[in-house]
Design an enzyme around this catalytic site. Structure first.
Site, PDB file in Angstrom:
ATOM      1  N   HIS A 366       0.783  -1.238   0.000  1.00 19.13           N
ATOM      2  CA  HIS A 366       0.000   0.000   0.000  1.00 19.13           C
ATOM      3  C   HIS A 366       0.812   1.285   0.000  1.00 19.13           C
ATOM      4  O   HIS A 366       0.258   2.358  -0.248  1.00 19.13           O
ATOM      5  CB  HIS A 366      -0.938   0.000   1.214  1.00 19.13           C
ATOM      6  CG  HIS A 366      -2.283   0.586   0.954  1.00 19.13           C
ATOM      7  ND1 HIS A 366      -2.499   1.636   0.074  1.00 19.13           N
ATOM      8  CD2 HIS A 366      -3.494   0.293   1.456  1.00 19.13           C
ATOM      9  CE1 HIS A 366      -3.791   1.938   0.061  1.00 19.13           C
ATOM     10  NE2 HIS A 366      -4.415   1.135   0.884  1.00 19.13           N
ATOM     11  N   TYR A 480     -13.445   4.957  10.734  1.00 18.40           N
ATOM     12  CA  TYR A 480     -12.676   5.509   9.603  1.00 18.40           C
ATOM     13  C   TYR A 480     -13.292   5.012   8.310  1.00 18.40           C
ATOM     14  O   TYR A 480     -13.559   3.828   8.165  1.00 18.40           O
ATOM     15  CB  TYR A 480     -11.228   4.997   9.744  1.00 18.40           C
ATOM     16  CG  TYR A 480     -10.246   5.394   8.662  1.00 18.40           C
ATOM     17  CD1 TYR A 480      -9.247   6.316   8.935  1.00 18.40           C
ATOM     18  CD2 TYR A 480     -10.285   4.822   7.389  1.00 18.40           C
ATOM     19  CE1 TYR A 480      -8.295   6.659   7.967  1.00 18.40           C
ATOM     20  CE2 TYR A 480      -9.352   5.169   6.417  1.00 18.40           C
ATOM     21  CZ  TYR A 480      -8.365   6.089   6.713  1.00 18.40           C
ATOM     22  OH  TYR A 480      -7.441   6.421   5.753  1.00 18.40           O
ATOM     23  N   SER A 482     -12.330   5.508   4.190  1.00 22.69           N
ATOM     24  CA  SER A 482     -11.337   6.067   3.287  1.00 22.69           C
ATOM     25  C   SER A 482     -12.002   6.733   2.090  1.00 22.69           C
ATOM     26  O   SER A 482     -12.967   6.219   1.534  1.00 22.69           O
ATOM     27  CB  SER A 482     -10.409   4.941   2.812  1.00 22.69           C
ATOM     28  OG  SER A 482      -9.364   5.470   2.045  1.00 22.69           O
ATOM     29  N   THR A 493      -5.402  10.042   0.128  1.00 25.57           N
ATOM     30  CA  THR A 493      -6.744   9.785   0.684  1.00 25.57           C
ATOM     31  C   THR A 493      -7.024  10.798   1.788  1.00 25.57           C
ATOM     32  O   THR A 493      -6.110  11.424   2.321  1.00 25.57           O
ATOM     33  CB  THR A 493      -6.848   8.374   1.289  1.00 25.57           C
ATOM     34  OG1 THR A 493      -5.887   8.232   2.331  1.00 25.57           O
ATOM     35  CG2 THR A 493      -6.647   7.300   0.230  1.00 25.57           C
TER      36      THR A 493
END
Length: 611
Positions: A366, A480, A482, A493
């Site tokens: 990532h 959370y 994204s 992001t």
């Protein structure tokens, strides 16, 4: 997980394709008349939010998580920060940003966040997205699908590098902007102002700066901070099977792709190789703590493995061929999210995993990029491999000597390396053993019904998570979601904070006191949640959240040796960043499901799709 996607609707694109000939396969997916990076120069810059807006949004997100006394303390610290050290840091950030107009204010700190993290990338960072099966069932054979997807992946790479890949654009009015006429006009508009031309017809080009890291790229473990490595000259593919590493060239010396029948022959050779699994599978090392892995990698290099590791690191991508079929969605998720540790190399920019029954997925590292680039790649590979497959079930592998073309990599291991692999396996097995995974499919409802009721499907999904957590644990916690900021140059992001005073009020009404409310009152509560969530989503997509701004101000303070401000030492700040519920969504015709691990040890990673 991958960023929440803005997936453009596409009219049938003008395809430019060379037919098959004795010289080989079509080299490109299509040939866009608008160059791939045409809009990149003129993309708007990611805005630095006003500090007062960030503090207001931060306090709004804290309200449902704190009692009155806690909130008063947090509010006081926030306003002190806003008027004092926070203002100084913000002004320094704005000045710094104005001197770095080639990038975004989040870029450096965000790379640092990923590359300085010392935890294993497995479960903590790498997500997966699985492909839908090929609509033609006979094409789901492992060898056929591996060949077709490999060919399509190489076509994607060549199309991108040639500048022929259609630019990624979010079309709000595709009837005007996603047309041949518009493309014929916009291609003549200079790159320095082309974004404005698209904006005039309600089209929003997206940042494509991450795409070059898709291929020939690997995250290299280093003490304290990892490095991203890319070698675009390499022409080989890395194939993992049964814990063994194989390589073979898929491009010739001129950069032309091998015939699909030759790729098929080489993959067939690997699938028929009876070599036993290695006693010490090297793949486990890429699942280790990054500092531990960095030391072991140095040992590997010192022990005569430099050339073999270089082949792993520079390969176009990793293709993992698993020797078992997928039983169900839960088994699929475990397999594609982490697998067995031996038949994976988690540091590659992405790994294409194909099981015995042809079930396929992408697992990606990532740090280099987000879901926008990976999803575009996945969509194109799925479309190309199913609609224009390079080989069919009737195709015969080429009569080539695969034993000469395919090379099995051998690694020289000393006792310290063997011990390191053994320990890495033990840690991997223990960590994966802590993961509980389940999947729920709702067959009633869906986004069309919700849209008819004028509520956001995403808002309702997020509200459901809040209600479920309240019912199970009797509290509201940091959540959370994204959201991509790819509409801006080098955007990454931003965080949507779905837990709000609105979702808390609505959840409590449904969970604790449903009998006290009329149906109309409950509907109104849902509508309020939807409106507020829609506002948060728009703000986040426009770079107007609070999380990234506060994160970068903290990063700036630490980088300048400034004592950590009291605002960041507040327990409430730590709690809101301990995301018990971490969520991400995407919708795509190519994706069956996607997922990622919890971001905290006592949390939930929730991948979801509203269809």
């Amino acid at each position: 997980m991958a960023a929440r996607q803005l997936v453009p609707r596409r009219a049938a694109a003008l395809r430019w394709r060379r037919g098959y000939s004795s010289a080989g396969a079509a080299e490109y997916l299509h040939r866009s008349i608008v160059p791939t990076m045409h809009y990149q120069k003129s993309l708007p810059r990611l805005p630095v939010p006003k500090l007062e807006d960030t503090i207001r949004r931060y306090l709004n997100a804290q309200k449902p998580l704190l009692n009155d006394d806690q909130f008063r303390k947090t509010e006081e610290l926030a306003h002190q920060f806003e008027k004092g050290i926070g203002r100084e840091l913000h002004e320094q950030l704005v000045a710094q940003d104005s001197q770095n107009k080639h990038t975004s204010y989040i870029t450096g700190p965000w790379f640092d966040m990923y590359l300085k993290a010392r935890e294993s990338v497995v479960l903590n960072f790498n997500p997966f997205m699985s492909f839908n099966p090929d609509p033609k069932s006979e094409y789901n054979d492992q060898l056929i699908r591996a060949t077709n997807m490999t060919v399509s992946a190489i076509r994607f790479m060549k199309t991108f590098r040639a500048g022929y890949l259609e630019p990624e654009v979010f079309h709000l009015n595709p009837e005007k902007s996603d047309t041949q006429l518009f493309k014929n006009i916009i291609r003549f508009v200079p790159s320095s102002v082309s974004w404005f031309g698209a904006y005039m017809v309600n089209a929003y080009p997206l940042d494509m700066s991450q795409y070059f890291r898709l291929f020939n790229s690997t995250r290299l473990p280093k003490p304290d901070k990892d490095e991203l490595y890319t070698d675009e000259k390499a022409k080989h593919l890395l194939v993992l099977r049964n814990g063994n590493f194989y390589i073979f060239d898929v491009l010739d010396r001129d950069g032309n792709m091998l015939k699909p029948s030759e790729i098929q022959a080489h993959l067939k050779y690997i699938l028929s190789d009876n070599s036993p699994a290695p006693a010490f599978p090297l793949g486990y090392l890429s699942s280790e703590n990054r500092d531990t892995w960095a030391l072991l990698r140095k040992n590997l290099l010192d022990n005569g493995n430099e050339e073999a590791l270089q082949k792993v690191d520079s390969a176009l991508f990793c293709l993992s061929l698993d020797d078992f079929p997928i039983k169900d969605f839960v088994h699929l998720s475990h397999t594609m999210l982490h697998g067995d540790g031996a038949n994976r190399w988690y540091d590659k920019s992405f790994t294409l995993i194909i099981a015995k029954d042809g079930t396929a997925a992408v697992n990606f590292e990532h740090s280099w990029g987000d879901g926008v680039a990976v999803l575009r790649f996945q969509n194109e590979v799925f479309k190309d491999s199913t609609k224009a497959p390079a080989i069919s079930p009737q195709s015969q592998p080429a009569s080539v000597d695969s034993s000469r073309a395919v090379r099995k990599l051998d690694f020289k291991l000393n006792d310290a390396l063997k011990a390191g692999i053994t320990k890495a396996k033990e840690k991997f097995d223990a960590t994966v053993g802590t993961l509980s995974l389940n999947l729920i499919k709702f067959n009633e409802g869906g986004k069309e019904i919700l849209k008819q009721k004028k509520v956001s499907p995403d808002a309702v999904a997020q509200l459901a998570f809040q209600m479920a957590f309240l019912r199970q644990y009797n509290q509201t916690v940091a959540t959370y979601e994204s959201c991509s900021t790819a509409a801006f140059k080098h955007g990454r992001t931003e965080t949507i904070r779905p837990a709000s005073i609105h979702t808390k009020k609505c959840s409590e009404a449904f969970v604790r006191e449903v009998s006290k409310h009329s149906t109309e009152e409950l509907q109104n509560l849902i509508v309020e949640c939807s409106k507020y969530h829609g506002r948060l989503t728009k703000e986040a997509a426009m770079g107007q959240g609070f999380d990234r701004h506060l994160f970068v101000l903290r990063h700036l303070a630490l980088s300048k040796g400034i004592a950590l401000p009291a605002f960041y030492q507040d327990q409430a700040y730590a709690r809101i960043n301990h995301n018990i519920i971490s969520t991400s969504t995407l919708i795509s015709p190519s994706v069956q499901l996607g997922g990622f691990g919890p971001v905290v040890s006592d949390g939930f990673g929730v991948g979801y799709q509203v269809e």
